[in-house]
Every structure is written in structure tokens, then in C-alpha cells.
Enzyme design. Sequence first.
Site, PDB file in Angstrom:
ATOM      1  N   GLU A   1      53.244  11.797 -89.795  1.00  0.00           N
ATOM      2  CA  GLU A   1      51.820  12.009 -90.055  1.00  0.00           C
ATOM      3  C   GLU A   1      51.055  10.705 -90.198  1.00  0.00           C
ATOM      4  O   GLU A   1      49.824  10.699 -90.220  1.00  0.00           O
ATOM      5  CB  GLU A   1      51.640  12.864 -91.321  1.00  0.00           C
ATOM      6  CG  GLU A   1      51.960  12.184 -92.645  1.00  0.00           C
ATOM      7  CD  GLU A   1      53.449  12.140 -92.982  1.00  0.00           C
ATOM      8  OE1 GLU A   1      54.282  12.313 -92.069  1.00  0.00           O
ATOM      9  OE2 GLU A   1      53.773  11.903 -94.156  1.00  0.00           O
TER      10      GLU A   1
ATOM     11  N   GLY B   1      58.311  13.010-101.177  1.00  0.00           N
ATOM     12  CA  GLY B   1      58.205  13.066-102.635  1.00  0.00           C
ATOM     13  C   GLY B   1      58.866  11.827-103.200  1.00  0.00           C
ATOM     14  O   GLY B   1      59.639  11.174-102.510  1.00  0.00           O
TER      15      GLY B   1
ATOM     16  N   SER C   1      25.157  18.493-107.145  1.00  0.00           N
ATOM     17  CA  SER C   1      24.766  17.113-107.453  1.00  0.00           C
ATOM     18  C   SER C   1      23.720  16.604-106.470  1.00  0.00           C
ATOM     19  O   SER C   1      23.086  15.588-106.696  1.00  0.00           O
ATOM     20  CB  SER C   1      25.990  16.216-107.383  1.00  0.00           C
ATOM     21  OG  SER C   1      26.338  15.999-106.030  1.00  0.00           O
ATOM     22  N   GLY C   2      23.591  17.313-105.361  1.00  0.00           N
ATOM     23  CA  GLY C   2      22.678  16.843-104.331  1.00  0.00           C
ATOM     24  C   GLY C   2      23.423  16.142-103.212  1.00  0.00           C
ATOM     25  O   GLY C   2      22.847  15.797-102.194  1.00  0.00           O
ATOM     26  N   GLY C   3      24.714  15.917-103.390  1.00  0.00           N
ATOM     27  CA  GLY C   3      25.521  15.297-102.347  1.00  0.00           C
ATOM     28  C   GLY C   3      26.042  16.334-101.364  1.00  0.00           C
ATOM     29  O   GLY C   3      25.869  17.542-101.569  1.00  0.00           O
ATOM     30  N   VAL C   4      26.674  15.862-100.287  1.00  0.00           N
ATOM     31  CA  VAL C   4      27.149  16.772 -99.246  1.00  0.00           C
ATOM     32  C   VAL C   4      28.207  17.738 -99.790  1.00  0.00           C
ATOM     33  O   VAL C   4      28.166  18.940 -99.520  1.00  0.00           O
ATOM     34  CB  VAL C   4      27.784  15.993 -98.060  1.00  0.00           C
ATOM     35  CG1 VAL C   4      28.272  16.955 -96.991  1.00  0.00           C
ATOM     36  CG2 VAL C   4      26.787  15.017 -97.470  1.00  0.00           C
ATOM     37  N   ASP C   5      29.129  17.201-100.590  1.00  0.00           N
ATOM     38  CA  ASP C   5      30.264  18.016-101.024  1.00  0.00           C
ATOM     39  C   ASP C   5      29.840  19.230-101.849  1.00  0.00           C
ATOM     40  O   ASP C   5      30.219  20.360-101.545  1.00  0.00           O
ATOM     41  CB  ASP C   5      31.249  17.176-101.848  1.00  0.00           C
ATOM     42  CG  ASP C   5      31.681  15.933-101.105  1.00  0.00           C
ATOM     43  OD1 ASP C   5      31.472  15.882 -99.881  1.00  0.00           O
ATOM     44  OD2 ASP C   5      32.211  15.016-101.748  1.00  0.00           O
ATOM     45  N   SER C   6      29.048  18.982-102.882  1.00  0.00           N
ATOM     46  CA  SER C   6      28.680  20.125-103.720  1.00  0.00           C
ATOM     47  C   SER C   6      27.735  21.046-102.961  1.00  0.00           C
ATOM     48  O   SER C   6      27.721  22.256-103.196  1.00  0.00           O
ATOM     49  CB  SER C   6      28.075  19.670-105.048  1.00  0.00           C
ATOM     50  OG  SER C   6      26.926  18.902-104.845  1.00  0.00           O
ATOM     51  N   SER C   7      26.965  20.489-102.026  1.00  0.00           N
ATOM     52  CA  SER C   7      26.077  21.342-101.236  1.00  0.00           C
ATOM     53  C   SER C   7      26.876  22.297-100.353  1.00  0.00           C
ATOM     54  O   SER C   7      26.548  23.481-100.243  1.00  0.00           O
ATOM     55  CB  SER C   7      25.163  20.498-100.348  1.00  0.00           C
ATOM     56  OG  SER C   7      24.356  19.678-101.139  1.00  0.00           O
TER      57      SER C   7
ATOM     58  N   CYS D   1      60.798  13.011 -94.795  1.00  0.00           N
ATOM     59  CA  CYS D   1      61.177  12.066 -95.843  1.00  0.00           C
ATOM     60  C   CYS D   1      61.986  12.753 -96.948  1.00  0.00           C
ATOM     61  O   CYS D   1      63.073  13.231 -96.699  1.00  0.00           O
ATOM     62  CB  CYS D   1      59.935  11.360 -96.386  1.00  0.00           C
ATOM     63  SG  CYS D   1      60.363   9.894 -97.331  1.00  0.00           S
ATOM     64  N   TYR D   2      61.452  12.852 -98.169  1.00  0.00           N
ATOM     65  CA  TYR D   2      62.187  13.581 -99.212  1.00  0.00           C
ATOM     66  C   TYR D   2      62.505  14.992 -98.727  1.00  0.00           C
ATOM     67  O   TYR D   2      63.591  15.521 -98.988  1.00  0.00           O
ATOM     68  CB  TYR D   2      61.360  13.643-100.497  1.00  0.00           C
ATOM     69  CG  TYR D   2      62.006  14.462-101.595  1.00  0.00           C
ATOM     70  CD1 TYR D   2      62.987  13.910-102.405  1.00  0.00           C
ATOM     71  CD2 TYR D   2      61.663  15.800-101.784  1.00  0.00           C
ATOM     72  CE1 TYR D   2      63.607  14.674-103.400  1.00  0.00           C
ATOM     73  CE2 TYR D   2      62.275  16.572-102.771  1.00  0.00           C
ATOM     74  CZ  TYR D   2      63.234  16.003-103.580  1.00  0.00           C
ATOM     75  OH  TYR D   2      63.850  16.754-104.539  1.00  0.00           O
TER      76      TYR D   2
ATOM     77  N   LYS E   1      36.238  14.198 -95.645  1.00  0.00           N
ATOM     78  CA  LYS E   1      34.772  14.206 -95.558  1.00  0.00           C
ATOM     79  C   LYS E   1      34.231  14.771 -94.233  1.00  0.00           C
ATOM     80  O   LYS E   1      33.321  15.595 -94.224  1.00  0.00           O
ATOM     81  CB  LYS E   1      34.264  12.777 -95.726  1.00  0.00           C
ATOM     82  CG  LYS E   1      32.811  12.711 -96.043  1.00  0.00           C
ATOM     83  CD  LYS E   1      32.686  12.736 -97.517  1.00  0.00           C
ATOM     84  CE  LYS E   1      31.344  13.105 -98.014  1.00  0.00           C
ATOM     85  NZ  LYS E   1      31.369  13.088 -99.482  1.00  0.00           N
TER      86      LYS E   1
ATOM     87  N   HIS F   1      57.789   9.092 -91.390  1.00  0.00           N
ATOM     88  CA  HIS F   1      56.554   9.866 -91.592  1.00  0.00           C
ATOM     89  C   HIS F   1      55.783  10.045 -90.280  1.00  0.00           C
ATOM     90  O   HIS F   1      55.022   9.170 -89.893  1.00  0.00           O
ATOM     91  CB  HIS F   1      55.652   9.160 -92.610  1.00  0.00           C
ATOM     92  CG  HIS F   1      56.177   9.235 -94.004  1.00  0.00           C
ATOM     93  ND1 HIS F   1      55.888  10.278 -94.848  1.00  0.00           N
ATOM     94  CD2 HIS F   1      57.015   8.422 -94.688  1.00  0.00           C
ATOM     95  CE1 HIS F   1      56.499  10.101 -96.007  1.00  0.00           C
ATOM     96  NE2 HIS F   1      57.196   8.974 -95.937  1.00  0.00           N
TER      97      HIS F   1
HETATM   98  P1  XMP Z   1      34.324   4.339-103.867  1.00  0.00           P
HETATM   99  O1  XMP Z   1      33.283   3.595-104.633  1.00  0.00           O
HETATM  100  O2  XMP Z   1      35.354   4.948-104.768  1.00  0.00           O
HETATM  101  O3  XMP Z   1      33.565   5.526-103.182  1.00  0.00           O
HETATM  102  O4  XMP Z   1      34.942   3.528-102.782  1.00  0.00           O
HETATM  103  C1  XMP Z   1      34.105   6.333-102.185  1.00  0.00           C
HETATM  104  C2  XMP Z   1      33.105   7.399-101.905  1.00  0.00           C
HETATM  105  O5  XMP Z   1      32.997   8.283-103.025  1.00  0.00           O
HETATM  106  C3  XMP Z   1      31.680   8.305-103.535  1.00  0.00           C
HETATM  107  N1  XMP Z   1      31.803   8.399-105.001  1.00  0.00           N
HETATM  108  C4  XMP Z   1      31.746   9.539-105.721  1.00  0.00           C
HETATM  109  N2  XMP Z   1      31.576  10.823-105.353  1.00  0.00           N
HETATM  110  N3  XMP Z   1      31.676  11.517-107.606  1.00  0.00           N
HETATM  111  C5  XMP Z   1      31.540  11.800-106.296  1.00  0.00           C
HETATM  112  O6  XMP Z   1      31.387  12.978-105.970  1.00  0.00           O
HETATM  113  C6  XMP Z   1      31.852  10.261-108.075  1.00  0.00           C
HETATM  114  O7  XMP Z   1      31.982  10.017-109.261  1.00  0.00           O
HETATM  115  C7  XMP Z   1      31.881   9.218-107.063  1.00  0.00           C
HETATM  116  N4  XMP Z   1      32.060   7.886-107.134  1.00  0.00           N
HETATM  117  C8  XMP Z   1      32.006   7.404-105.855  1.00  0.00           C
HETATM  118  C9  XMP Z   1      31.064   7.011-103.058  1.00  0.00           C
HETATM  119  O8  XMP Z   1      29.658   7.095-102.986  1.00  0.00           O
HETATM  120  C10 XMP Z   1      31.717   6.862-101.703  1.00  0.00           C
HETATM  121  O9  XMP Z   1      31.096   7.637-100.745  1.00  0.00           O
END
Ligand code: XMP
Length: 512
Positions: A172, A56, A224-230, A83-84, A368, A170
Site C-alpha cells: 500500500e 501491527g 465549524s464552517g469547514g469542509v469536513d463538518s459541512s 506485514c504483521y 480530504k 507493504h
Molecule cells: P496542520 O497544521 O496540522 O494542519 O499541518 C493540517 C490541516 O488540518 C487543519 N487543522 C485542523 N482541522 N481541527 C480541524 O478540523 C483542528 O483543530 C485543526 N488544526 C489544523 C489545518 O488547517 C490543515 O488544513
Amino acid sequence: MRQQKILVLDFGGQYDQLIARRVRDLHVYAEIKEYDRVTLKEIEIEGYRGIIFTGGPCSVYGEDSPHFDERILDLGIPVLGICYGAQLMAYMAGGKVGDAGGSGEYGEARLNVVSDILFEGVPEESLCFMSHRDSIMAVPEGFRVTASTDKCPVAAMSSEKRRLYAVQFHPEVEHTEYGNRMLSNFLFGVCGVDGNWKMDDFVEESISRLRRELKGRKVLLGLSGGVDSSVAAALLSRAVGKDLTMVFVDHGMLRKNEADMVERVFGNMYGSRFIRVDAAERFLEKLEGVKEPESKRKIIGEEFIRVFEEQARAAGEADVLAQGTIYPDIVESGKGGSATIKSHHNVGGLPGSMDFRDIVEPLKELFKDEVREAGRKLGLPEELVMRQPFPGPGLGVRVIGEVTRGKLWTVREADHIFREEVDKLPAEIRPDQYFAVLTDTLSVGVKGDGRAYGLTVALRAVYTDDFMTAEWSRLPFETVAQASHRIANEIPGVTRVVYDVTSKPPATVEWE
Ligand code: XMP
């Protein structure tokens, strides 16, 4: 049998999630709790097998410095202070902490250890990573010094009898040569856990926790169509089924064929509702004339929420907003005072006037590659799990400057061609993320017989483990050549294609 788990008690350090990650990599489940969001009683009830106090930014004597009920040291649960966290342990147990008048110790240091269960298998001398101003000046009664560096006489201490351990450095962080060994000594040697936790367990645990916490509530999730929200969608769909409404906003800044693919996968999942909203018009209207990247991100982020709110109202009484935020998003949006790099739309860009009562972010502790693994366990198709991440603001941040329909069309086509070419490469050498950017530079070219003054497309491809840092990809020249040839020839208006050879840092992955 009850899940064995470790509590990472978060005092605001910058490596907290990394600690949890390292513990998970050793196949032990770690849960992070902020120090002021959990009570001694709750810790006792949860049955943790070990506790790690994180680092911290404060001094233990500071007025607002984070503290915790010192009876935590007497619960009989092993504790490792880092650490802290080490200084806090010393302070709580009656030792002395101070700044010794020096300027602190930052970076790699030579560590000398004496025999201790924490240092089993660690050579007498090795490298460790230090980042501190204060130090432990006097160890509490019943403790002994177990390691030192030139500048830090108490680099580690322990009370074997009370099963309390503390390290100033650290473990880690990769620069600590035997850090993993020390963590594994703590987990297996001191806490006595088994180390058989798997991502399946995370998935199953999350599902039951979400079911419990969201019982009877209506949840809205933005896909959003990306991996995370999926992955978040699949997890929540499994957890709450019909109480989940997924809103997939086609903001007009998606990649080619993306919307249909998403609908195919999520249109029919565990009885959850899937709504596809065509909102391109209103997003583009809001973006008219806006050139500045942060403003674009904020506008897109706010519009997203507005659309969600409308859908939430339309969908009934949804009052929980689910998001696919993952750990790197949180770090980069400036958690705990670290500098804001970008306001990712799913964290920093949230407008203040949101209608939702709660936000649930089931992936916020994961990196990720862990998210992908969770997606796989949830049965998502490989095509989706292995998809490149795609930012919430989509192609909106891949068109430099003002976003227009025409520019979006150009970048979408260029991106499609580039991805087609890269996808021909064997999976082992395929970059982790690759896409096209439409720059705002015009350049002279020759098309047909005449002079052309046209658009410049940039190609971006990176290798990365966690997207916090990234290395530009040395793609085979043939691939770049083929993509360049096709883009310049097949897309009207493009006269030049360039390849981005910058790593992160100093660049970011996206251009905006
Ligand atoms: P940067 O450009 O910050 O991107 O180096 C790192 C990773 O994050 C993705 N990225 C986003 N993902 N919302 C998201 O969910 C966002 O606003 C956003 N901006 C960047 C980027 O494609 C890369 O994989």
C-alpha cells in the site's frame, strides 16, 4: 445486488487507512474493523469478498499481541496478510515466525518474485517497502514461498488452493513499485470483485447505515464552517432529517463573512434544525491571558463541547454527538501510540466529562479529497466543497500568542485581502490552503511621514494532496506583492508582511 466489499482487519498498523484508501482507489469498497471489535460470525454474515490483515507493531508471540480466531482462514474468503498480518497468517496456519537474530529490515528492499497470481504483471525484480523485525521462518503446510529479499527469505507466501496470500512488505505504500498492481491482482484476480464502486455508493451506503444506526435518536452536530463538518452535516441531514440539530457556534474566530455563508447553505436543509450561537464573548473570556498553543486549542475545544451540551439540553434529548473527523485528524492526534502532533479539537481535545452517550464520525475513514468528492455527491455548492479546510479553533490558532478582539480583527482583514488576491489566480495554480497569520513580532516601519512600530503579518500558502505533508506554494511574486501592499496599506497597525517558505514537514500547515 449486495454491495461487494473487502474487510480490512485492523491489527494496529500505521498504514491501515492507507490500505483501505488504495482499495477504494481501485473502485472496491473497503471497510475497516478493529480486530477485537468484530467476531468470526459477523464476518461470515457480512459476506465480504476478501479480507486484508493489516500490519501491527507487535510480535505474534508477544503476550498482548493481537490475534484472531484462526477459523477465519477456513471461511473460504480470500485473505491477504500484510506485514504483521502476514506473520499472523503464517502463525495461525501452523508456520513459524521469529526474529532470526537480525536487526530487522526497514525501508526499500529489492524484491524477487516467482510466478504467482498476486505477482502477475510484476517483474521478477522490483523495489518494495519493508518495515519489520520478525519474519516468517517456516511457511505452513500447503504454502509456498513466492518472493524474497536479501534479508528476508519469505517476503511472500501463498496457498493458491486455500486462496491465502501473505506479503511481508507493504504493497500500500508508494515505495513498493508494483504495490498497486499486487493489490489489484488480489482484488480482481483472487477475490473476483468488479471494481465499480463509486463515491455515490459511499454516500448512499453511509446514509442507510446512519439511518439504521441512529434510528429514533437525536443527533447534535457542531458545524465549524469547514469542509469536513459541512459534509458530515449534509450527510447526516440526508440520513436523519429532523432528528439532526446543527449547532453552528460563532466563536468569534471565524473568517470574514463566514457565518452568513454557512447559515445560507445549512439554514434550510432536509428539515434539520440549524442553530447559530453567538458565543464570541465567552470564548474570548476563557482565552484571556492564554498564550500557549496547546492550551488555546484545549480551551477552545472544551468550550465548544460545553456550548454543544447546553444546546443539546435546550434542543431536547439529543444524546449522540456527530463530528466531521476525517482520517488525517485521527493519525495526527496519535492513534495507536504514534506521537501526538496536535490535539485537533474534534479528537484529542475532547474533555472527559462529555454528556453525550455516543459519538458518530461518518467521515473518519476518508482522506480530504474523498471528503470533497462526497460533498459534491451530496449536492453541496462547489464554493463550499472546494473551500479550504479551516481548523476548528479557527483564527484562534492564527493569532500567535494571546487572542484578543483587536488581533482577531487584524488577522481577519489580512486573511480576507490575501484570499481575495490569491482567488484571482486560475484554479489550476491556486494553492490548496492559503491564509494569513498574525505573528507576535513587532517591527519598525515608516507609515506616512513617521516611524511606526507595528504588527507583522505572515502569509501561508501550501500545495498538498492530503494535508499530511504539504509543500509551500511558489505563488507568483505579483500575487504576494499585491497582497503585501494592500495589507500593509489598508490595515492600520501592520508594518510588515512576510511569506512563509516552509514545507510540512518540518513545519505544520498552521502555525499553532
Ligand atoms: P496542520 O497544521 O496540522 O494542519 O499541518 C493540517 C490541516 O488540518 C487543519 N487543522 C485542523 N482541522 N481541527 C480541524 O478540523 C483542528 O483543530 C485543526 N488544526 C489544523 C489545518 O488547517 C490543515 O488544513
